[in-house]
Structures are given as C-alpha cells and as structure tokens.
Scaffold this motif. Sequence first.
Motif, PDB file in Angstrom:
ATOM      1  N   MET A  85      42.084  32.025  36.799  1.00 31.05           N
ATOM      2  CA  MET A  85      40.863  31.290  36.480  1.00 31.05           C
ATOM      3  C   MET A  85      40.168  32.003  35.327  1.00 31.05           C
ATOM      4  SD  MET A  85      37.686  30.190  38.950  1.00 31.05           S
ATOM      5  CE  MET A  85      37.201  31.890  39.267  1.00 31.05           C
ATOM      6  N   SER A  86      39.822  31.274  34.286  1.00 30.64           N
ATOM      7  CA  SER A  86      39.180  31.874  33.125  1.00 30.64           C
ATOM      8  C   SER A  86      37.726  32.176  33.437  1.00 30.64           C
ATOM      9  CB  SER A  86      39.279  30.939  31.909  1.00 30.64           C
ATOM     10  OG  SER A  86      38.607  29.725  32.171  1.00 30.64           O
ATOM     11  N   THR A  87      37.200  33.203  32.796  1.00 31.96           N
ATOM     12  CA  THR A  87      35.799  33.572  32.975  1.00 31.96           C
ATOM     13  C   THR A  87      35.019  33.204  31.726  1.00 31.96           C
ATOM     14  OG1 THR A  87      36.262  35.797  32.152  1.00 31.96           O
ATOM     15  CG2 THR A  87      36.389  35.454  34.535  1.00 31.96           C
ATOM     16  N   ALA A  88      33.726  32.992  31.912  1.00 28.68           N
ATOM     17  CA  ALA A  88      32.878  32.631  30.782  1.00 28.68           C
ATOM     18  C   ALA A  88      32.757  33.821  29.838  1.00 28.68           C
ATOM     19  CB  ALA A  88      31.501  32.221  31.277  1.00 28.68           C
ATOM     20  N   PRO A  89      32.719  33.563  28.517  1.00 32.49           N
ATOM     21  CA  PRO A  89      32.578  34.675  27.572  1.00 32.49           C
ATOM     22  C   PRO A  89      31.235  35.360  27.719  1.00 32.49           C
ATOM     23  CG  PRO A  89      32.354  32.561  26.448  1.00 32.49           C
ATOM     24  CD  PRO A  89      32.797  32.261  27.843  1.00 32.49           C
ATOM     25  N   SER A  90      31.213  36.646  27.443  1.00 35.41           N
ATOM     26  CA  SER A  90      29.968  37.407  27.507  1.00 35.41           C
ATOM     27  C   SER A  90      29.044  36.980  26.376  1.00 35.41           C
ATOM     28  CB  SER A  90      30.265  38.902  27.409  1.00 35.41           C
ATOM     29  OG  SER A  90      31.106  39.312  28.460  1.00 35.41           O
ATOM     30  N   PRO A  91      27.736  37.097  26.584  1.00 37.28           N
ATOM     31  CA  PRO A  91      26.807  36.577  25.581  1.00 37.28           C
ATOM     32  C   PRO A  91      26.504  37.538  24.444  1.00 37.28           C
ATOM     33  CG  PRO A  91      25.593  37.374  27.464  1.00 37.28           C
ATOM     34  CD  PRO A  91      27.044  37.520  27.816  1.00 37.28           C
ATOM     35  N   LEU A  92      25.981  36.966  23.382  1.00 37.60           N
ATOM     36  CA  LEU A  92      25.266  37.721  22.368  1.00 37.60           C
ATOM     37  C   LEU A  92      23.816  37.788  22.821  1.00 37.60           C
ATOM     38  CD1 LEU A  92      26.523  36.020  19.088  1.00 37.60           C
ATOM     39  CD2 LEU A  92      26.920  38.402  19.679  1.00 37.60           C
ATOM     40  N   VAL A  93      23.243  38.969  22.834  1.00 29.78           N
ATOM     41  CA  VAL A  93      21.849  39.145  23.213  1.00 29.78           C
ATOM     42  C   VAL A  93      21.071  39.500  21.957  1.00 29.78           C
ATOM     43  CG1 VAL A  93      20.219  40.445  24.615  1.00 29.78           C
ATOM     44  CG2 VAL A  93      22.475  39.876  25.542  1.00 29.78           C
ATOM     45  N   ALA A  94      20.358  38.520  21.420  1.00 22.74           N
ATOM     46  CA  ALA A  94      19.626  38.703  20.169  1.00 22.74           C
ATOM     47  C   ALA A  94      18.200  39.123  20.484  1.00 22.74           C
ATOM     48  CB  ALA A  94      19.628  37.408  19.358  1.00 22.74           C
ATOM     49  N   ALA A  95      17.842  40.337  20.095  1.00 24.37           N
ATOM     50  CA  ALA A  95      16.512  40.877  20.367  1.00 24.37           C
ATOM     51  C   ALA A  95      15.588  40.549  19.199  1.00 24.37           C
ATOM     52  CB  ALA A  95      16.580  42.383  20.581  1.00 24.37           C
ATOM     53  N   VAL A  96      14.557  39.743  19.450  1.00 23.91           N
ATOM     54  CA  VAL A  96      13.676  39.319  18.367  1.00 23.91           C
ATOM     55  C   VAL A  96      12.250  39.794  18.611  1.00 23.91           C
ATOM     56  CG1 VAL A  96      15.048  37.307  17.729  1.00 23.91           C
ATOM     57  CG2 VAL A  96      13.310  37.069  19.486  1.00 23.91           C
ATOM     58  N   LYS A  97      11.661  40.320  17.562  1.00 25.55           N
ATOM     59  CA  LYS A  97      10.257  40.705  17.578  1.00 25.55           C
ATOM     60  C   LYS A  97       9.907  41.172  16.179  1.00 25.55           C
ATOM     61  CE  LYS A  97       6.764  43.146  20.274  1.00 25.55           C
ATOM     62  NZ  LYS A  97       6.512  44.045  21.426  1.00 25.55           N
ATOM     63  N   GLY A  98       8.799  40.670  15.662  1.00 27.34           N
ATOM     64  CA  GLY A  98       8.343  41.136  14.366  1.00 27.34           C
ATOM     65  C   GLY A  98       9.121  40.551  13.200  1.00 27.34           C
ATOM     66  N   PRO A  99       8.934  41.129  11.999  1.00 24.99           N
ATOM     67  CA  PRO A  99       9.525  40.568  10.781  1.00 24.99           C
ATOM     68  C   PRO A  99      11.042  40.542  10.759  1.00 24.99           C
ATOM     69  CG  PRO A  99       7.781  42.149  10.256  1.00 24.99           C
ATOM     70  CD  PRO A  99       8.056  42.281  11.718  1.00 24.99           C
ATOM     71  N   ALA A 100      11.720  41.386  11.544  1.00 28.49           N
ATOM     72  CA  ALA A 100      13.177  41.420  11.532  1.00 28.49           C
ATOM     73  C   ALA A 100      13.809  40.303  12.360  1.00 28.49           C
ATOM     74  CB  ALA A 100      13.690  42.773  12.037  1.00 28.49           C
ATOM     75  N   GLY A 101      12.996  39.543  13.086  1.00 25.75           N
ATOM     76  CA  GLY A 101      13.526  38.481  13.928  1.00 25.75           C
ATOM     77  C   GLY A 101      14.432  37.491  13.197  1.00 25.75           C
ATOM     78  N   PRO A 102      14.027  36.968  12.030  1.00 26.97           N
ATOM     79  CA  PRO A 102      14.902  36.029  11.317  1.00 26.97           C
ATOM     80  C   PRO A 102      16.245  36.627  10.925  1.00 26.97           C
ATOM     81  CG  PRO A 102      12.649  35.850  10.512  1.00 26.97           C
ATOM     82  CD  PRO A 102      12.681  37.043  11.417  1.00 26.97           C
ATOM     83  N   ASP A 103      16.281  37.925  10.596  1.00 25.00           N
ATOM     84  CA  ASP A 103      17.555  38.572  10.263  1.00 25.00           C
ATOM     85  C   ASP A 103      18.484  38.566  11.477  1.00 25.00           C
ATOM     86  OD1 ASP A 103      16.569  39.230   7.710  1.00 25.00           O
ATOM     87  OD2 ASP A 103      15.713  41.097   8.458  1.00 25.00           O
ATOM     88  N   VAL A 104      17.934  38.887  12.645  1.00 26.50           N
ATOM     89  CA  VAL A 104      18.724  38.904  13.875  1.00 26.50           C
ATOM     90  C   VAL A 104      19.250  37.512  14.181  1.00 26.50           C
ATOM     91  CG1 VAL A 104      18.583  39.247  16.378  1.00 26.50           C
ATOM     92  CG2 VAL A 104      17.506  40.888  14.826  1.00 26.50           C
ATOM     93  N   LEU A 105      18.397  36.504  14.072  1.00 29.49           N
ATOM     94  CA  LEU A 105      18.813  35.137  14.395  1.00 29.49           C
ATOM     95  C   LEU A 105      19.866  34.629  13.414  1.00 29.49           C
ATOM     96  CD1 LEU A 105      15.372  33.549  15.328  1.00 29.49           C
ATOM     97  CD2 LEU A 105      17.159  34.375  16.869  1.00 29.49           C
ATOM     98  N   THR A 106      19.747  35.013  12.153  1.00 28.33           N
ATOM     99  CA  THR A 106      20.742  34.601  11.159  1.00 28.33           C
ATOM    100  C   THR A 106      22.118  35.127  11.518  1.00 28.33           C
ATOM    101  OG1 THR A 106      19.120  34.450   9.372  1.00 28.33           O
ATOM    102  CG2 THR A 106      21.407  34.774   8.726  1.00 28.33           C
TER     103      THR A 106
END
Length: 284
Positions: free
Chosen positions: A1-22
């Motif tokens: 049985m296949s398992t779900a892939p592990s997530p990307l955990v994007a930590a956002v706060k402050g001006p660097a948030g858009p860089d992380v989301l990109t």
Amino acid sequence: MSTAPSPLVAAVKGPAGPDVLTFAARWRGASGRPLVVVTVYPAPAPLGAGRVDAEWVAAGREEAERTLDSARAALAGTDATFRAVPAASAPRGLHEVLEAAGPGAIAVLGSRDAKGVRRTAPGSTAERLLTGAPGPVVLVPWDHEEDPQPPVRRIAVAFIDTPDGRAALEAARRLAKEVAASVDLVSVLPDTLVRPSLGEPRRFAEEQRRDYEASLQAAARPDERVRLLEGPVVDALADLRPADADLLVCGSRGYGPARRVLLGGVSARLLRSARVPVMVVPRP
C-alpha cells in the motif's frame, strides 16, 4: 500500500514570506508534495498575567491570520493547507510541526535582508531550527521571488566521500527523482597554502586533482554530471548561480545525534552567502 508523500512545510513571516512561497510553490508544482504553510505566534505563558496576557496572545493570533491571508492570496488556486501555530518560540513551533509531519518532511525558510543582496542569510529562527531539525531544511535567498522561475531541472550536491557527503548525495538523488531533475556532483579543490615538505609542489597538486576527480567519478552514476571547482570551498559553492542549479544540497557535520540537522563549518558559512536555495540534510 502506497503512503502519502511527506509535505513541504513553508514557514512564512515578515518580508521573506514571498520568497518562501515562491520556492515552495515551484517545488510543489514539480513534485506533487502537499504544501503546508505555517506561521508561528506566541502561545500563552504558563503563568500569564490574566487579561494582559490574553490580549497579547490574541494580537499575535490576529497577526498570524493576516500573514496567512496574504499567503492564501499569493497561492490562490493551489490546494495548500494553512496553519497558525501557537508555540513558545518560532523554532520550537516549526520543530514540532516537522516532528508531527513525520520522516521526509522538508522545512522551507527565508533569509533576512543582508543589505539587499540576493543571497542566503539565516535569521535567528533558521539558525536555531538548523541545530537539531528532524528533517531537511531549505534556506531560500533574499529576494528569491524576483528571480525568473523556470521548471526545476538541476540539483547540485556538495560532495565529498564522507558519511555526511554520501547522505547528501542520496538525498539529492531522491529529490531529483521526485521532480525529474538531473544531479550534478560538485567538489571543490581546496585553495590551500599547505605544501609537501618533500617533493615537487606541482606534482603534489596534480595528484590531489586526480584524487578528487577519481572520487567524483567513482560516486557518480552514468547519467550524472561532475564538476570540480577551485578556490576557497565556501566561496566556490556560494557562487553557484541559478543557471547552475535550482537547489544545492549539502550534508550535516559528521557527529552528533543521528537523523538530525547539525551545521558543520562549511554548511554554516555556506548558508550565509549562497546565491541559490540550499538544503541541509540530517546526518545519517
């Protein structure tokens, strides 16, 4: 049985948030990993000051929700999950999220503004998370959102034939398979003042180069490329550009708890000046 892939955990706060989301959106689009966008706000103190403490926590929660609203707008049309997490500190909250996500989860953090230079520069949250994180941590350069974002095609790995170097190579291969990218093994011929006390220096340098090249070739698979750079190790790796790699993978230092991220001398200095996103993987 296949398992779900592990997530990307994007930590956002402050001006660097858009860089992380990109970066996270680009990687999620190439890999199909679930994307969890997280912001951490202060939890109530164990012995809070009643009403004052409650108001302070409520204000933190409201700010976290505004941060997530901006992230939702930036990722409109995606199926990301958004979480505001109360914790005693941002590193602790992110560490707990990664632990709960299980093996294979990847944290993505942004850089502090290092005088407007588009390079990596860890802030206090990244510095602390990178000491003992239970899974890989990616640090994205400042102003990464302004760079062109072509499909993910090349993953470079800082390789040296040690346990942590081999762990980084295996991690890079798994990621490359995940996003259908190529792998480049990159080593740096040290720019050192050490010279043999006996013998001819030029011959010593030639032998050293052959040893490094042989190590790269022995480790590489037929479909992988090798690159031997010259100069100070950190400077040579930090000057890899987006045209050279979409991600640079490096290992942790060779001692400390197993399966935890622990910055060594090279990785710690590399994270202060890289031009491309850098992933540090746990030691084996």
